[in-house]
Scaffold this motif. Structure first.
Motif, PDB file in Angstrom:
ATOM      1  N   TYR A   1      -6.269   2.839   2.448  1.00 44.92           N
ATOM      2  CA  TYR A   1      -6.082   2.217   3.933  1.00 44.92           C
ATOM      3  C   TYR A   1      -5.623   2.773   4.390  1.00 44.92           C
ATOM      4  O   TYR A   1      -5.893   2.122   5.779  1.00 44.92           O
ATOM      5  CB  TYR A   1      -5.392   0.625   3.041  1.00 44.92           C
ATOM      6  CG  TYR A   1      -4.439  -0.222   3.815  1.00 44.92           C
ATOM      7  CD1 TYR A   1      -5.884  -0.895   3.885  1.00 44.92           C
ATOM      8  CD2 TYR A   1      -3.731   0.473   4.318  1.00 44.92           C
ATOM      9  CE1 TYR A   1      -5.626  -2.314   5.118  1.00 44.92           C
ATOM     10  CE2 TYR A   1      -3.872  -0.828   5.578  1.00 44.92           C
ATOM     11  CZ  TYR A   1      -4.126  -1.916   5.627  1.00 44.92           C
ATOM     12  OH  TYR A   1      -4.314  -2.726   6.688  1.00 44.92           O
TER      13      TYR A   1
ATOM     14  N   ARG B   1       0.843  -1.360   0.003  1.00 45.45           N
ATOM     15  CA  ARG B   1       0.065   0.174   0.003  1.00 45.45           C
ATOM     16  C   ARG B   1       0.626   1.508   0.011  1.00 45.45           C
ATOM     17  O   ARG B   1       1.957   1.337   0.795  1.00 45.45           O
ATOM     18  CB  ARG B   1      -1.213  -0.017   1.016  1.00 45.45           C
ATOM     19  CG  ARG B   1      -1.966  -1.255   1.420  1.00 45.45           C
ATOM     20  CD  ARG B   1      -2.855  -1.329   0.060  1.00 45.45           C
ATOM     21  NE  ARG B   1      -2.467  -2.306  -0.770  1.00 45.45           N
ATOM     22  CZ  ARG B   1      -2.220  -2.688  -1.699  1.00 45.45           C
ATOM     23  NH1 ARG B   1      -3.897  -1.992  -2.046  1.00 45.45           N
ATOM     24  NH2 ARG B   1      -2.318  -3.746  -2.787  1.00 45.45           N
ATOM     25  N   THR B   2       0.739   2.270  -0.266  1.00 43.69           N
ATOM     26  CA  THR B   2       1.168   3.403  -0.527  1.00 43.69           C
ATOM     27  C   THR B   2       0.664   4.261   0.150  1.00 43.69           C
ATOM     28  O   THR B   2      -0.404   4.464   1.180  1.00 43.69           O
ATOM     29  CB  THR B   2       0.861   3.634  -2.528  1.00 43.69           C
ATOM     30  OG1 THR B   2      -0.037   4.958  -2.592  1.00 43.69           O
ATOM     31  CG2 THR B   2       1.570   3.364  -3.319  1.00 43.69           C
TER      32      THR B   2
ATOM     33  N   SER C   1      -2.395   6.228   0.251  1.00 45.16           N
ATOM     34  CA  SER C   1      -3.761   4.885  -0.361  1.00 45.16           C
ATOM     35  C   SER C   1      -5.065   5.129   0.498  1.00 45.16           C
ATOM     36  O   SER C   1      -4.374   5.803   1.856  1.00 45.16           O
ATOM     37  CB  SER C   1      -3.546   3.207  -0.185  1.00 45.16           C
ATOM     38  OG  SER C   1      -4.325   2.370   0.672  1.00 45.16           O
TER      39      SER C   1
END
Length: 246
Positions: free
Chosen positions: A132, A126-127, A130
């Motif tokens: 997230y 995940r960047t 993101s």
């Protein structure tokens, strides 16, 4: 196929279950048969280690995908195999092949080990931008609030079940939904809870029931949550592959 072995480069090829490979025989690569969800974890392990994405092979014979493509690609290979390869290896409709060159086997073992950190593998990809991370922060805050309420005696049957299963939840769960997650291998439970709660929020569910769990699993292509022992059962391909001593 896409590749051809140079004339005279091979004297012979052999394949056998790992436990039946003769002592001293050189293993060039390992073929794992598993469902796509597990295949993606195995295939992504090298990417987490050194940033190299797995390769894919399709359209050729399985013999070419298994014995020739890895020779040239020198990478983890994902392939559904062809009709003959699937039939001869007795694959189920939901299974596929992952081919792991031996040179990367230690990396896979060191990352996945006996208890793979599925959530860690996912988060490593995940960047920083993101969404997230915002969702994770919000879930953690809600989970902490629920834990505080639980400690103060403000409990529900779902909270009791989650606490007994060692699960941190940030929204209402039914007991049977918790029980389904508790049947999953221990190393995926935390990841599964996050996935379920994200799915519920995205689809307007304010409570996670067994039907919600089944719906999310169906959309994700997951056929089951592992064996009743909570360790994924004897059919867990990672357990079969990586429980061998280095």
């Amino acid at each position: 196929g896409k590749f051809r072995l140079p004339t005279g480069s091979m004297k012979g090829l052999g394949a056998a279950p790992l436990e039946k490979v003769p002592a001293g025989a050189e293993i060039e690569w390992i073929v794992v048969v598993c469902e796509p969800v597990m295949a993606s974890q195995i295939a992504a392990a090298r990417a987490v280690e050194d940033g190299v994405q797995p390769s894919a092979a399709a359209g050729s014979s399985f013999c070419s995908d298994a014995f020739v493509t890895p020779f040239f690609e020198e990478n983890v290979i994902l392939t559904p195999g062809d009709f003959g390869g699937r039939m001869n290896n007795k694959l189920k409709p939901t299974e596929m092949f992952v081919i792991v060159p031996a040179r990367w086997a230690n990396n896979l073992i060191s990352i996945l080990g006996a208890t793979p950190d599925v959530k860690g593998l996912y988060e490593a990809t995940r960047t920083e931008e993101s969404s997230y991370w915002d969702r994770k922060k919000e879930r953690e805050a809600k989970a902490e609030a629920r834990e505080a309420a639980y400690a103060a005696g403000q409990t529900s049957a779902g909270d009791d079940a989650a606490a007994k299963a060692g699960l941190k939840v940030s929204m209402d769960w039914d007991e049977d939904a918790v029980a389904m997650i508790a049947k999953a291998p221990k190393f995926v439970r935390k990841f599964a809870v996050g996935n379920m709660e994200d799915f519920a929020a995205q689809n307007g569910y304010d409570r996670i029931t067994a039907d919600v769990v089944k719906e999310q699993m169906a959309q994700a292509g997951v056929s089951g949550m592992g064996g009743p022992d909570g360790e994924g059962g004897s059919k867990n391909p990672l357990k079969r592959l990586f429980s061998r001593k280095k």
